[in-house]
Scaffold this active site. Structure first.
Site, PDB file in Angstrom:
ATOM      1  CB  VAL A  64      -9.253   1.898  -4.841  1.00 26.92           C
ATOM      2  CG1 VAL A  64      -8.973   1.336  -6.235  1.00 26.92           C
ATOM      3  CG2 VAL A  64      -8.215   2.964  -4.488  1.00 26.92           C
TER       4      VAL A  64
ATOM      5  CG  ASN B  33     -12.136  -0.526   3.966  1.00 25.62           C
ATOM      6  OD1 ASN B  33     -12.542  -0.866   5.079  1.00 25.62           O
ATOM      7  ND2 ASN B  33     -10.925  -0.042   3.779  1.00 25.62           N
TER       8      ASN B  33
ATOM      9  CG  ASP C 187      -2.059   0.977   1.078  1.00 27.32           C
ATOM     10  OD1 ASP C 187      -3.211   0.523   0.951  1.00 27.32           O
ATOM     11  OD2 ASP C 187      -1.814   2.210   1.091  1.00 27.32           O
TER      12      ASP C 187
ATOM     13  CG  HIS D 127      -8.581  -3.150  -2.325  1.00 29.96           C
ATOM     14  ND1 HIS D 127      -9.504  -2.444  -3.072  1.00 29.96           N
ATOM     15  CD2 HIS D 127      -8.391  -2.455  -1.188  1.00 29.96           C
ATOM     16  CE1 HIS D 127      -9.845  -1.352  -2.404  1.00 29.96           C
ATOM     17  NE2 HIS D 127      -9.189  -1.340  -1.251  1.00 29.96           N
ATOM     18  CB  ILE D 128      -7.774  -8.760   0.836  1.00 32.38           C
ATOM     19  CG1 ILE D 128      -8.972  -9.557   0.315  1.00 32.38           C
ATOM     20  CG2 ILE D 128      -7.529  -9.074   2.311  1.00 32.38           C
ATOM     21  CD1 ILE D 128      -8.795 -11.074   0.432  1.00 32.38           C
ATOM     22  CG  HIS D 129      -6.818  -2.843   3.160  1.00 29.92           C
ATOM     23  ND1 HIS D 129      -6.083  -1.709   2.951  1.00 29.92           N
ATOM     24  CD2 HIS D 129      -8.047  -2.599   2.623  1.00 29.92           C
ATOM     25  CE1 HIS D 129      -6.823  -0.811   2.312  1.00 29.92           C
ATOM     26  NE2 HIS D 129      -8.018  -1.320   2.105  1.00 29.92           N
TER      27      HIS D 129
HETATM   28  P1  5GP Z   1      -9.800   1.316   0.297  1.00 26.73           P
HETATM   29  O1  5GP Z   1     -10.011   2.526   1.174  1.00 26.73           O
HETATM   30  O2  5GP Z   1     -10.462   1.482  -1.050  1.00 26.73           O
HETATM   31  O3  5GP Z   1     -10.145   0.032   0.967  1.00 26.73           O
HETATM   32  O4  5GP Z   1      -8.230   1.220   0.083  1.00 26.73           O
HETATM   33  C1  5GP Z   1      -7.544   1.748  -1.001  1.00 26.73           C
HETATM   34  C2  5GP Z   1      -6.074   1.657  -0.656  1.00 26.73           C
HETATM   35  O5  5GP Z   1      -5.339   1.860  -1.831  1.00 26.73           O
HETATM   36  C3  5GP Z   1      -5.609   2.719   0.356  1.00 26.73           C
HETATM   37  O6  5GP Z   1      -5.061   2.076   1.499  1.00 26.73           O
HETATM   38  C4  5GP Z   1      -4.580   3.523  -0.435  1.00 26.73           C
HETATM   39  O7  5GP Z   1      -3.472   3.946   0.358  1.00 26.73           O
HETATM   40  C5  5GP Z   1      -4.164   2.551  -1.522  1.00 26.73           C
HETATM   41  N1  5GP Z   1      -3.734   3.199  -2.745  1.00 26.73           N
HETATM   42  C6  5GP Z   1      -4.374   4.206  -3.409  1.00 26.73           C
HETATM   43  N2  5GP Z   1      -3.705   4.548  -4.511  1.00 26.73           N
HETATM   44  C7  5GP Z   1      -2.615   3.735  -4.568  1.00 26.73           C
HETATM   45  C8  5GP Z   1      -1.534   3.615  -5.506  1.00 26.73           C
HETATM   46  O8  5GP Z   1      -1.447   4.316  -6.512  1.00 26.73           O
HETATM   47  N3  5GP Z   1      -0.595   2.669  -5.224  1.00 26.73           N
HETATM   48  C9  5GP Z   1      -0.666   1.864  -4.121  1.00 26.73           C
HETATM   49  N4  5GP Z   1       0.332   0.972  -3.942  1.00 26.73           N
HETATM   50  N5  5GP Z   1      -1.665   1.954  -3.230  1.00 26.73           N
HETATM   51  C10 5GP Z   1      -2.636   2.876  -3.442  1.00 26.73           C
END
Ligand code: 5GP
Length: 114
Positions: free
Chosen positions: A96, A87, A30, A100-102
Site C-alpha cells: 500500500v 516496508n 490490519d 504506515h508503521i506496522h
Molecule cells: P505493506 O505491505 O504495504 O507494508 O502493508 C500493507 C498492509 O495493509 C498489509 O498488512 C495489509 O494486510 C493491510 N491492508 C490492506 N488493505 C487493507 C484494508 O482494506 N484494511 C485494513 N485494515 N488493512 C489493510
C-alpha cells in the site's frame, strides 16, 4: 488526485477497526494480521513511503513513532515487547503506497526477518 486506500480508511469511507485517531494520524487493525496484535499507524498526509518523506515532515514522523509506542503501551505490549516495521518498496514487500508503521506483538518475533 484520488485518495489512497488508507486515506479512505482515515476518512471512514472504508470501515476499519479503529484503535486511535487524532488530527495527524490514525491507527487501525490490519485486515490480515500477522501476529495476535497487528495495528497500522498511518499519517493522514499521504506520504507514499519513508523514502519520499521530506524534511518538513519531521513533526508528523516523530508523532507517528511516539503514537506507535503509546498504542503499544496501551495494548499491554510494553513488557513483552513488540516490533515496528516500515516496508519501503518492492524488496520489502510494500503493498500500500501510503506510509504506515506496522505494530506487531503478542508472539515471539524472529530475526532475521523473512
Ligand atoms: P505493506 O505491505 O504495504 O507494508 O502493508 C500493507 C498492509 O495493509 C498489509 O498488512 C495489509 O494486510 C493491510 N491492508 C490492506 N488493505 C487493507 C484494508 O482494506 N484494511 C485494513 N485494515 N488493512 C489493510
Amino acid at each position: 488526485m484520488s485518495k489512497t486506500l488508507f486515506q479512505k480508511i482515515a476518512d471512514k469511507e472504508i470501515p476499519s477497526a479503529l484503535v486511535y485517531e487524532d488530527d495527524q494520524v490514525v491507527a487501525f487493525k490490519d485486515i490480515d494480521p500477522q501476529a495476535p496484535t497487528h495495528v497500522l499507524i498511518v499519517p493522514r498526509k499521504p506520504i507514499p513511503r519513508i523514502a519520499e518523506a521530506r524534511p518538513e515532515d519531521h513533526k508528523v514522523l516523530g508523532h507517528l513513532l511516539l503514537k506507535a509506542a503509546e498504542i503499544a503501551r496501551r495494548l499491554g505490549l510494553e513488557k513483552s515487547g513488540y516490533r515496528l516495521v516500515l516496508n519501503n518498496g518492492p524488496h520489502a514487500g510494500e503493498a500500500v503506497p501510503h506510509l504506515h508503521i506496522h505494530l506487531l506483538g503478542g508472539r515471539q518475533m524472529k530475526w532475521p526477518p523473512g
